[in-house]
Design a protein around this motif. Structure first.
Motif, PDB file in Angstrom:
ATOM      1  N   VAL A   1       0.914  -1.257   0.123  1.00  0.00           N
ATOM      2  CA  VAL A   1      -0.032  -0.118  -0.028  1.00  0.00           C
ATOM      3  C   VAL A   1       0.853   1.336  -0.127  1.00  0.00           C
ATOM      4  O   VAL A   1       2.194   1.000   0.260  1.00  0.00           O
ATOM      5  CB  VAL A   1      -0.943  -0.061   1.147  1.00  0.00           C
ATOM      6  N   VAL A   2       0.432   2.531  -0.240  1.00  0.00           N
ATOM      7  CA  VAL A   2       0.900   3.811  -0.163  1.00  0.00           C
ATOM      8  C   VAL A   2       0.622   4.421   1.149  1.00  0.00           C
ATOM      9  O   VAL A   2       1.589   4.928   2.008  1.00  0.00           O
ATOM     10  CB  VAL A   2       0.786   4.669  -1.187  1.00  0.00           C
ATOM     11  N   ALA A   3      -0.606   4.199   1.757  1.00  0.00           N
ATOM     12  CA  ALA A   3      -0.571   5.015   2.992  1.00  0.00           C
ATOM     13  C   ALA A   3      -1.451   4.273   3.918  1.00  0.00           C
ATOM     14  O   ALA A   3      -2.017   3.215   3.614  1.00  0.00           O
ATOM     15  CB  ALA A   3      -1.713   6.243   2.651  1.00  0.00           C
ATOM     16  N   LEU A   4      -1.408   4.416   5.136  1.00  0.00           N
ATOM     17  CA  LEU A   4      -1.855   3.725   6.251  1.00  0.00           C
ATOM     18  C   LEU A   4      -2.523   3.910   7.419  1.00  0.00           C
ATOM     19  O   LEU A   4      -2.423   5.216   7.522  1.00  0.00           O
ATOM     20  CB  LEU A   4      -0.726   2.787   6.875  1.00  0.00           C
ATOM     21  N   ASP A   5      -3.476   3.480   7.724  1.00  0.00           N
ATOM     22  CA  ASP A   5      -4.321   3.931   8.899  1.00  0.00           C
ATOM     23  C   ASP A   5      -3.479   3.831  10.407  1.00  0.00           C
ATOM     24  O   ASP A   5      -2.649   2.903  10.294  1.00  0.00           O
ATOM     25  CB  ASP A   5      -5.641   2.910   9.068  1.00  0.00           C
ATOM     26  N   GLY A   6      -3.428   4.515  11.380  1.00  0.00           N
ATOM     27  CA  GLY A   6      -2.638   4.762  12.449  1.00  0.00           C
ATOM     28  C   GLY A   6      -2.820   3.849  13.656  1.00  0.00           C
ATOM     29  O   GLY A   6      -2.489   4.049  14.624  1.00  0.00           O
ATOM     30  N   LEU A   7      -4.025   2.823  13.472  1.00  0.00           N
ATOM     31  CA  LEU A   7      -4.290   2.029  14.641  1.00  0.00           C
ATOM     32  C   LEU A   7      -3.291   1.396  15.208  1.00  0.00           C
ATOM     33  O   LEU A   7      -2.769   0.916  16.242  1.00  0.00           O
ATOM     34  CB  LEU A   7      -5.357   1.239  14.499  1.00  0.00           C
ATOM     35  N   GLY A   8      -2.240   1.047  14.326  1.00  0.00           N
ATOM     36  CA  GLY A   8      -0.852   0.416  14.518  1.00  0.00           C
ATOM     37  C   GLY A   8      -0.082   0.433  13.480  1.00  0.00           C
ATOM     38  O   GLY A   8      -0.355  -0.103  12.394  1.00  0.00           O
ATOM     39  N   MET A   9       1.375   0.832  13.565  1.00  0.00           N
ATOM     40  CA  MET A   9       2.140   1.091  12.667  1.00  0.00           C
ATOM     41  C   MET A   9       3.591   0.639  13.078  1.00  0.00           C
ATOM     42  O   MET A   9       4.245   0.918  13.903  1.00  0.00           O
ATOM     43  CB  MET A   9       2.251   2.289  12.066  1.00  0.00           C
ATOM     44  N   PHE A  10       4.149  -0.658  12.212  1.00  0.00           N
ATOM     45  CA  PHE A  10       5.436  -0.925  12.403  1.00  0.00           C
ATOM     46  C   PHE A  10       6.453  -0.337  11.655  1.00  0.00           C
ATOM     47  O   PHE A  10       6.214  -0.482  10.302  1.00  0.00           O
ATOM     48  CB  PHE A  10       5.557  -2.481  12.540  1.00  0.00           C
ATOM     49  N   VAL A  11       7.869  -0.072  12.056  1.00  0.00           N
ATOM     50  CA  VAL A  11       8.752   0.334  11.255  1.00  0.00           C
ATOM     51  C   VAL A  11      10.155   0.235  11.971  1.00  0.00           C
ATOM     52  O   VAL A  11      10.174   0.302  13.167  1.00  0.00           O
ATOM     53  CB  VAL A  11       8.501   1.895  10.824  1.00  0.00           C
ATOM     54  N   ARG A  12      11.330   0.095  11.091  1.00  0.00           N
ATOM     55  CA  ARG A  12      12.361   0.202  11.717  1.00  0.00           C
ATOM     56  C   ARG A  12      12.804   1.246  12.085  1.00  0.00           C
ATOM     57  O   ARG A  12      12.528   2.548  11.715  1.00  0.00           O
ATOM     58  CB  ARG A  12      13.386  -0.288  10.709  1.00  0.00           C
ATOM     59  N   LYS A  13      13.586   1.493  13.372  1.00  0.00           N
ATOM     60  CA  LYS A  13      13.925   2.611  13.838  1.00  0.00           C
ATOM     61  C   LYS A  13      14.655   3.695  12.951  1.00  0.00           C
ATOM     62  O   LYS A  13      14.714   4.741  12.682  1.00  0.00           O
ATOM     63  CB  LYS A  13      14.634   2.414  15.213  1.00  0.00           C
TER      64      LYS A  13
END
Length: 292
Positions: free
Chosen positions: A140-152
């Motif tokens: 996807v290009v954009a996400l809802d913020g209920l939960g978001m994982f990402v490398r620091k």
């Protein structure tokens, strides 16, 4: 090893989500809960502050009104985050973002999600759109913020925008879009049945949401959008049709709030490049809101 950042306004909800994470995550973790009841910081600032404090290489920005129904979900997420071109992983998102006022959900044709959604009064339903068992992660290009994982390290390149985002909205779309726009990383919705989450709240499109969304588009993204995942083709005719539809629903929603410049938004809509047929249909349907 996941650092979990939570913007908290409810001690009881925080206690419940921490207890749920402890019993289900299956990997080493830490909880960075920031009590925002007195600080009342913008959520972009809360999340950046939490990420600064994080000691682990993977970050998880999550609401406190969620519950995991799977065990050892942390193993699935960590394995995906190890991929060098992995950007943000969430649970609901869109494969296309057009240049028009809206949140991340512009059309069900482009939506992707797999989660349990609370409906109120103790009711919950499983929602699945463009989620396939053979593909545990959907781009996807954009996400809802209920939960978001990402490398620091990715967050360090593209932190939350504290200058523009001074409230509690649009932080998720802005964060995921800027990472997708870099072309260095790809964002994903987790569609794995090994990572099932429940979100108790369905959100609230109030006066503040409309205000922040207008600023989000005018100040930053109207010169960059549209954006879509690689290989996603949209005809000019369909793009125009969906833009008109998004704008209509946005105006209809804003007319039902106390947003002080809602009539100016209506004027902008009436002078946009909509077809006469579409414009006539919209004015007819908006009449009862215009009168109020």
């Amino acid at each position: 090893m996941i650092s979990i950042v939570i913007c908290s306004i409810s001690p009881e909800r925080l206690r419940q989500v921490i207890q749920n994470i402890q019993g289900t995550i299956g990997v080493e973790y830490e909880i960075i809960a920031i009590d925002n009841r007195e600080k009342n910081w913008p959520i972009a600032r809360v999340y950046n502050e939490g990420a600064y404090r994080a000691q682990y290489p993977y970050l998880f920005f999550v609401h406190e009104d969620v519950k995991f129904h799977s065990r050892n979900w942390g193993l699935v997420i960590e394995e995906k985050l190890k991929e060098p071109n992995c950007g943000v992983i969430g649970f609901a998102g869109t494969r296309v973002m057009l240049n028009c006022y809206s949140g991340w959900l512009q059309s069900h044709h482009w939506m992707c999600l797999l989660l349990y959604q609370g409906l109120g009064e103790g009711m919950t339903e499983l929602r699945a759109h463009h989620a396939y068992l053979e593909r545990p992660f959907e781009e996807v290009v954009a996400l809802d913020g209920l939960g978001m994982f990402v490398r620091k390290e990715v967050w360090e390149e593209y932190p939350f925008d504290e200058v523009m985002l001074t409230g509690f909205h649009c932080y998720d779309v802005d964060f995921s879009l800027q990472i997708a726009a870099s072309k260095k990383y790809k964002n994903y919705v987790c569609c794995s049945t090994k990572v099932l989450i429940e979100h108790f709240s369905s959100g609230n499109l109030n006066h503040s949401w409309y205000k922040d969304t207008i600023r989000f588009h005018k100040q930053k993204w109207n010169k960059i959008l549209p954006m879509r995942i690689d290989g996603m083709e949209i005809s000019h005719r369909d793009e125009k049709k969906y833009k008109e539809r998004c704008f209509y629903y946005f105006v209809r929603g804003i007319l039902q709030t106390n947003y002080p410049e809602r009539k100016l938004m209506l004027k902008e809509f009436l002078f946009c490049s909509c077809s006469w047929k579409h414009l006539g249909h919209c004015i007819t349907n908006l009449y009862k809101y215009i009168k109020s």
